[in-house]
Design a protein around this motif. Structure first.
Motif, PDB file in Angstrom:
ATOM      1  N   ALA A 575       0.865  -1.121   0.181  1.00 56.73           N
ATOM      2  CA  ALA A 575      -0.088  -0.165  -0.063  1.00 56.73           C
ATOM      3  C   ALA A 575       0.834   1.256   0.071  1.00 56.73           C
ATOM      4  N   SER A 576       0.443   2.447  -0.659  1.00 56.56           N
ATOM      5  CA  SER A 576       1.177   3.571  -0.775  1.00 56.56           C
ATOM      6  C   SER A 576       0.175   4.747  -0.781  1.00 56.56           C
ATOM      7  N   LYS A 577       0.339   5.596   0.091  1.00 54.16           N
ATOM      8  CA  LYS A 577      -0.502   6.877   0.097  1.00 54.16           C
ATOM      9  C   LYS A 577      -0.683   7.648  -0.962  1.00 54.16           C
ATOM     10  N   GLY A 578       0.330   7.787  -1.718  1.00 54.25           N
ATOM     11  CA  GLY A 578       0.043   8.463  -3.029  1.00 54.25           C
ATOM     12  C   GLY A 578      -0.068  10.035  -2.803  1.00 54.25           C
ATOM     13  N   THR A 579      -1.106  10.616  -3.274  1.00 52.93           N
ATOM     14  CA  THR A 579      -1.285  11.986  -3.100  1.00 52.93           C
ATOM     15  C   THR A 579      -2.218  12.248  -1.571  1.00 52.93           C
ATOM     16  N   PHE A 580      -2.634  11.076  -1.118  1.00 51.25           N
ATOM     17  CA  PHE A 580      -3.157  11.447   0.114  1.00 51.25           C
ATOM     18  C   PHE A 580      -2.317  11.830   1.326  1.00 51.25           C
ATOM     19  N   ASP A 581      -2.779  12.502   2.255  1.00 52.85           N
ATOM     20  CA  ASP A 581      -1.509  12.917   3.451  1.00 52.85           C
ATOM     21  C   ASP A 581      -1.300  11.776   4.175  1.00 52.85           C
ATOM     22  N   GLU A 582      -2.397  10.710   4.529  1.00 52.77           N
ATOM     23  CA  GLU A 582      -2.068   9.676   5.457  1.00 52.77           C
ATOM     24  C   GLU A 582      -2.535   8.381   4.806  1.00 52.77           C
ATOM     25  N   LEU A 583      -1.682   7.385   5.035  1.00 53.98           N
ATOM     26  CA  LEU A 583      -2.503   6.040   4.949  1.00 53.98           C
ATOM     27  C   LEU A 583      -2.668   5.380   6.335  1.00 53.98           C
ATOM     28  N   VAL A 584      -3.860   5.026   6.596  1.00 50.81           N
ATOM     29  CA  VAL A 584      -4.443   4.508   7.803  1.00 50.81           C
ATOM     30  C   VAL A 584      -4.600   2.695   7.668  1.00 50.81           C
ATOM     31  N   LEU A 585      -4.181   2.119   8.332  1.00 50.37           N
ATOM     32  CA  LEU A 585      -4.290   0.477   8.273  1.00 50.37           C
ATOM     33  C   LEU A 585      -5.194   0.095   9.398  1.00 50.37           C
ATOM     34  N   VAL A 586      -6.253  -0.549   9.080  1.00 46.04           N
ATOM     35  CA  VAL A 586      -7.206  -0.868  10.243  1.00 46.04           C
ATOM     36  C   VAL A 586      -7.218  -2.206  10.088  1.00 46.04           C
ATOM     37  N   ARG A 609      -7.301  11.165   3.929  1.00 46.00           N
ATOM     38  CA  ARG A 609      -6.687   9.717   4.354  1.00 46.00           C
ATOM     39  C   ARG A 609      -7.294   8.774   3.352  1.00 46.00           C
ATOM     40  N   LEU A 610      -6.210   7.645   3.147  1.00 45.00           N
ATOM     41  CA  LEU A 610      -6.689   6.487   2.422  1.00 45.00           C
ATOM     42  C   LEU A 610      -6.570   5.358   3.332  1.00 45.00           C
ATOM     43  N   VAL A 611      -7.792   4.932   4.082  1.00 47.41           N
ATOM     44  CA  VAL A 611      -8.137   4.036   4.911  1.00 47.41           C
ATOM     45  C   VAL A 611      -7.885   2.532   4.234  1.00 47.41           C
ATOM     46  N   LEU A 612      -7.148   1.613   4.506  1.00 45.35           N
ATOM     47  CA  LEU A 612      -7.232   0.253   4.207  1.00 45.35           C
ATOM     48  C   LEU A 612      -7.735  -0.822   5.083  1.00 45.35           C
ATOM     49  N   LEU A 613      -8.511  -1.526   4.779  1.00 45.80           N
ATOM     50  CA  LEU A 613      -9.390  -2.537   5.482  1.00 45.80           C
ATOM     51  C   LEU A 613      -8.432  -3.726   5.460  1.00 45.80           C
ATOM     52  N   ASP A 614      -8.396  -4.507   6.825  1.00 45.79           N
ATOM     53  CA  ASP A 614      -8.055  -5.804   6.741  1.00 45.79           C
ATOM     54  C   ASP A 614      -8.794  -6.966   5.946  1.00 45.79           C
ATOM     55  N   PRO A 615      -8.177  -7.580   5.128  1.00 40.73           N
ATOM     56  CA  PRO A 615      -9.111  -8.652   4.125  1.00 40.73           C
ATOM     57  C   PRO A 615      -9.691  -9.836   4.913  1.00 40.73           C
ATOM     58  N   ARG A 616      -9.300  -9.942   6.395  1.00 42.06           N
ATOM     59  CA  ARG A 616      -9.617 -11.196   7.079  1.00 42.06           C
ATOM     60  C   ARG A 616     -11.014 -10.779   7.503  1.00 42.06           C
ATOM     61  N   ARG A 617     -11.319  -9.588   7.649  1.00 42.27           N
ATOM     62  CA  ARG A 617     -12.663  -9.151   7.921  1.00 42.27           C
ATOM     63  C   ARG A 617     -13.555  -8.579   6.916  1.00 42.27           C
ATOM     64  N   TRP A 618     -12.975  -7.659   6.313  1.00 43.42           N
ATOM     65  CA  TRP A 618     -14.013  -6.780   5.439  1.00 43.42           C
ATOM     66  C   TRP A 618     -13.755  -7.165   3.978  1.00 43.42           C
ATOM     67  N   THR A 619     -14.655  -7.609   3.315  1.00 41.66           N
ATOM     68  CA  THR A 619     -14.678  -8.110   1.752  1.00 41.66           C
ATOM     69  C   THR A 619     -15.946  -7.654   1.094  1.00 41.66           C
ATOM     70  N   LEU A 620     -15.902  -7.215  -0.281  1.00 43.82           N
ATOM     71  CA  LEU A 620     -16.975  -6.967  -0.778  1.00 43.82           C
ATOM     72  C   LEU A 620     -17.324  -7.886  -2.112  1.00 43.82           C
ATOM     73  N   LEU A 621     -18.687  -7.788  -2.500  1.00 43.70           N
ATOM     74  CA  LEU A 621     -19.058  -8.604  -3.944  1.00 43.70           C
ATOM     75  C   LEU A 621     -18.820 -10.004  -3.318  1.00 43.70           C
ATOM     76  N   ASN A 622     -19.292 -10.547  -2.169  1.00 44.77           N
ATOM     77  CA  ASN A 622     -19.445 -12.012  -2.067  1.00 44.77           C
ATOM     78  C   ASN A 622     -20.796 -12.648  -1.925  1.00 44.77           C
ATOM     79  N   GLY A 623     -21.788 -11.438  -2.091  1.00 47.91           N
ATOM     80  CA  GLY A 623     -23.391 -11.864  -1.950  1.00 47.91           C
ATOM     81  C   GLY A 623     -23.688 -11.852  -0.629  1.00 47.91           C
TER      82      GLY A 623
END
Length: 978
Positions: A575-586, A609-623
């Motif tokens: 992960a990289s924050k790029g243009t964002f001021d901060e990278l937040v890891l949850v 802020r770019l907030v990065l969510l842990d894939p072990r809990r948060w996922t999308l598009l699985n029905g």
């Protein structure tokens, strides 16, 4: 599942298993016939009866020819050989033949009534018109049942071969016995003994080397020369005396797996030389007899014609062009569709390819016990499939190479002698079979898993376990070396293993899919492939601890949690924050029931802020992603359980795609498995260690690529009438939500962010026009982080620039007293000021003061993603309906009738103002109070009660004390240990 189409007959409906096969659970009792048990009936074996023996014995050409030569020798005066030597290896049918010869000489009438006897009589009478062996004497010497120098109840006082021969010849007549023994074991004595009775004599000497082995012991070695002399004299006498036949069983040295001392080997060489000189060496069975012998041994004789022709026709009819070109044309001569019917007639109900493998490859292994081993394997196999068919489940139309059920016949296969003396190989293939193919209960095994995956993917094949069948065939092809030093099987051989006839056929693409899955990364762990020059690739199962086997074993031990942990660790690294001021890891909380305000603690701040969510809990598009969507919505201050956040508008959330996350988890398992393999390898396996590290690095690269592709989704707050969360995704694999630059570009494309120097003064002016009052520079800056109507900007310098441009286009900054400030450059703008205001430039006020329009009410910060009370116009969130605020009517409404007074009490107890945001909110409240009671304001105010407590550093209280006392307030100053 039905076996085949309704009109298709199955072999299990035509062939009935023999009772001994059914009752013994496929072991069929003793596979090796015992001459001793049949003659002396120490055990009630079924083959002691002539009828049963004839029923289970296939009259093969070799067997019929051998019996007929013995019959002519015994029953005629014709010149025929007298001495016969059976020297085949174990399982070659020698004991079976001896039992038959005993029945022929001892019960000729019953024997010649059987099918075998009729064939023998016909063959023997072809050269001699009359074959009469009634009253023949059978001398049975079962050398594995007596010991040198010892007596037993069968042979009376006899203690050596000569004495036992005489005792059996005279039928226990003590006088004759003593007379011949006294004469000694010479040729003359033996000739006299053989002719005295005037009857045919058949001598059967079984397992001679068992006796010789005991004879070579130091206690009996001194008698070995006399035993040699006796056998030499007996062979000469038999050759000279008519109607006497002598059959000796002595396995050739290269086929006998037992070791012998030099004296025993010398004895065998001595006897073998005379057998060659005086007699015939007879092969009882040949490889081509296997199919018929096994079918006769396992099944009752069928009453009618077998449905072979129709079955062969359907096999040929089912071969579409792809099968012909890519499989059958590549198998070689006598293995394809040409001549299939004739080959099936000889092997039915077994597939011709299976019988070819046994006959031409397995039978060449010196330790393989030929017919005996084959019967043991196929008895279990036939019983298994008959049981399946009778239960209405699928059974193969022909029992092929892949149809040996390892769940019940693995031990019979391993103990057949194919791996004789190689205990390590036996253990290795046992482990490979149970791990790679199927367990004894059929519930586990990599091939079983592949079959489940094929069903899940919708691959349709008219059989329940094609991967298990193909893998079983591979085991059968791999267990011994093949012709020309090859190993394993070609793709064509493996595909042919699951081919079926019309009505139960297999489409070539489906069979190819089975092969690809079985030989792919998720397939067999012990699989190795070799690619010979100018020859097709070959696959085989290896028991050598190869890298693949290390890897397969390690894969099975990778914990599920470790896979997710590695994916999250690599995601954080990528992960990289790029243009964002901060990278937040949850991170995923350790306690799954933790409240969201604790889970997302620290996410809210006045930065992009770019907030990065842990894939072990948060996922999308699985029905089933409603929980993840609800959490993201709450994080942005909306939904049924909104979190209290002030800067939701400047928060962008990156989340993983469920299906692609699963791909990444599988790749993570590979990485972890290779790491475990590297730990297990030692420095002396430098090449394997180098290969393992290379494969690990390759897997890591693929993992990182899969993780980047998995992070497709992102979400942010927007206002388009209503306030809502926009969920978006990248469909281009070249962009990922892990990259802040990619995300910022997507926000720019959506009009939700700006590029450097791209924000125009006109756009900001349009945004500011929507507010009912002038904003401070600090409020303007905060709007870019709190209010989703404002775009995200790359920096506060961008805001300074635009504010300065506004000042040149009809706007001005004024101080608290309304005086316009002279600003000569962006750097002079104090963007954190709360005492200045930004407004449209107005003309200087006239001497006559005019009423000042007041806002409808104070602005109270709220939690709706920008900090505004939804009950009225707000600075950062708009009004309750989501519409941008409109300026109030400059002329306040005039009350009609008597005035109504209300008491407004504001209580604020111990509110911390250490934070810039809360201090600003306190300032806005006091500023509003100042505006309300301004002396220039003609409002009808009556009373003021003020209870103010300020805890501050000494010396920073300003002029509060003096101004309060001037108003008549009481001021107390106290020490505080805050």
């Amino acid at each position: 599942m039905t076996t085949t189409a309704a009109h298709t007959p199955h072999w299990a409906d035509f062939l009935e298993l023999r009772p001994e096969v059914r009752t013994s659970d496929g072991s069929i009792g003793e596979l090796q016939m015992s001459l001793h048990k049949a003659v002396y009936q120490t055990v009630d074996v079924p083959y002691r009866k002539v009828e049963y023996y004839g029923d289970i014995t296939e009259p093969t050409p070799n067997l019929v020819g051998f019996f007929s030569r013995v019959a002519r020798r015994l029953g005629t005066e014709a010149d025929a050989p007298a001495l016969f030597h059976l020297d085949q290896g174990m399982g070659g049918g020698k004991s079976h033949a001896l039992v038959g010869l005993y029945h022929m000489a001892n019960s000729p009438a019953d024997f010649f009534a059987t099918e075998l006897g009729q064939r023998v009589n016909q063959e023997a009478g072809h050269r001699a018109a009359v074959v009469d062996i009634e009253g023949a004497i059978v001398v049975t010497l079962t050398a594995d049942y007596f010991s040198p120098g010892s007596t037993n109840e069968v042979f009376g006082p006899a203690t050596n071969l000569f004495e036992r021969f005489v005792w059996a010849l005279v039928g226990g007549d003590m006088d004759r016995y003593q007379r011949y023994v006294a004469a000694g074991p010479n040729k003359g004595t033996l000739q006299q003994a053989l002719t005295e009775g005037g009857r045919p004599v058949l001598i059967l000497l079984d397992e001679l080397m068992d006796y010789v082995l005991a004879l070579s012991d130091v206690a009996h070695i001194g008698t070995m020369p006399s035993e040699k002399a006796f056998l030499n004299a007996l062979m000469d006498a038999c050759d000279d005396v008519p109607r006497v036949a002598f059959v000796v069983v002595m396995i050739r040295s290269e086929l006998d797996e037992r070791g012998y001392p030099p004296q025993a080997l010398d004895f065998r060489d001595y006897v073998a030389a005379r057998l060659v000189r005086n007699g015939q060496t007879v092969p009882v069975t040949e490889a081509q007899d296997f199919s018929a012998i096994i079918r006769r041994r396992l099944f009752e004789l069928p009453d009618g014609e077998l449905p072979i022709r129709d079955l062969a026709r359907r096999y040929v009819a089912a071969a579409e062009q792809a099968w012909r070109d890519k499989v059958f044309e590549k198998l070689g001569p006598n293995r394809g569709l040409s001549g299939f019917e004739d080959r099936t007639s000889a092997s039915y109900p077994f597939h011709p390819e299976l019988m070819r493998l046994v006959r031409e490859e397995w039978a060449q292994v010196s330790g393989f016990q030929r017919v005996r081993s084959t019967v043991a394997i196929f008895a279990r196999t036939a019983l298994h499939w008959v049981t399946e068919h009778k239960a209405g489940r699928w059974a193969p139309p022909l029992i092929g190479v892949g149809d040996i059920p390892l769940t019940v016949a693995l031990e019979q296969l391993l103990s057949s002698g194919l791996l004789l003396g190689n205990e390590r190989a036996i253990q290795g293939y046992r482990a490979v079979a149970s791990t790679d193919i199927t367990s004894t209960d059929g519930g586990t095994g990599r091939a079983v898993v592949v079959d489940a995956a094929l069903r899940h993917d919708g691959v349709t094949i008219a059989q329940p376990a094609p991967a298990v069948r193909m893998a079983t065939a591979l085991l059968c092809y791999s267990i011994v070396g093949r012709p020309q030093g090859r190993r394993g099987a070609t793709k064509a051989e493996l595909l042919a293993a699951i081919y079926g006839p019309a009505g139960a056929g297999v489409a070539f693409p489906a069979a190819d899919e089975v092969f690809n899955k079985l030989t792919g990364d998720e397939g067999l762990g012990a699989l190795e492939v070799t690619t010979p020059t100018n020859a097709p690739a070959r696959w085989h199962l290896s028991i050598k601890q190869t890298l693949r086997m290390y890897f397969t074993a390690a894969m099975a031990l990778v914990p599920l949690d470790a896979r997710g942990e590695l994916v999250w660790r690599e995601a954080r690294r990528l992960a990289s924050k790029g243009t964002f001021d901060e990278l937040v890891l949850v991170d995923r909380p350790a306690d799954g029931r933790a409240p969201l305000d604790k889970v997302f603690e620290g996410v809210d701040s006045a930065e992009n802020r770019l907030v990065l969510l842990d894939p072990r809990r948060w996922t999308l598009l699985n029905g089933k992603d409603s929980a993840s969507r609800d959490d993201i919505t709450s994080l942005l201050g909306l939904g049924d359980q909104p979190l209290r956040v002030d800067n939701a508008a400047s928060c962008v959330v990156a989340c993983v795609n469920t299906q692609r996350r699963d791909i990444a988890l599988k790749r993570a398992a590979e990485v972890l498995a290779w790491r475990e393999v590297i730990k297990q390898l030692t420095d002396d396996t430098e090449d394997e260690l180098r290969d393992a590290r290379s494969k690990h690095d390759d897997a890591v690269g693929k993992l990182r690529r899969d993780i980047e592709r998995a992070y497709q989704h992102y979400a942010y707050l927007v206002r388009a009438g209503d306030l809502y969360v926009e969920f978006k995704r990248f469909d281009d694999d070249s962009r990922t939500a892990l990259n802040g630059g990619h995300l910022w570009t997507a926000l720019v494309e959506a009009g939700r962010a700006t590029l450097p120097a791209a924000l125009s003064a006109g756009y900001l002016a349009a945004l500011l026009e929507g507010f009912d009052r002038a904003l401070t520079p600090r409020e303007v800056v905060q709007a870019f982080y709190k209010n989703p109507s404002f775009p995200l900007v790359t920096s506060t310098d961008e805001i300074r620039r635009v504010l300065f441009e506004l000042l040149a286009t009809g706007w001005e900054l004024v101080d608290a007293d309304g005086n316009s400030l002279s600003i000569t450059g962006p750097g002079q703008i104090s963007i954190n000021s709360i005492s200045q205001s930004l407004r449209r430039r107005i003309a200087k006020p006239s001497p006559t003061p005019k009423p000042v329009a007041q806002p409808a009410g104070p602005v109270v910060p709220g939690p709706d993603g920008g900090g505004g009370d939804r009950g009225g116009a707000t600075l950062f969130g708009g009004d309750e309906d989501g519409a941008d605020p409109a300026p109030p009517d400059p002329t306040p409404p005039q009350p009609s009738g008597p005035k109504v007074y209300k008491r407004y009490r504001v209580e604020l107890a111990n509110r911390s103002i250490t934070g810039a945001d809360t201090r600003d909110q306190a300032w806005q409240l006091l500023k509003e109070l100042a505006k309300v009671i301004d002396s220039a304001n003609p409002a009808d105010h009556q009373l003021l009660s003020l209870n103010l407590t300020l805890v501050t550093a000494e010396g920073e209280q300003g002029q509060i004390e003096g101004k309060a006392q001037a108003l008549g307030a009481q001021v107390r100053v106290e020490d505080d240990d805050f």
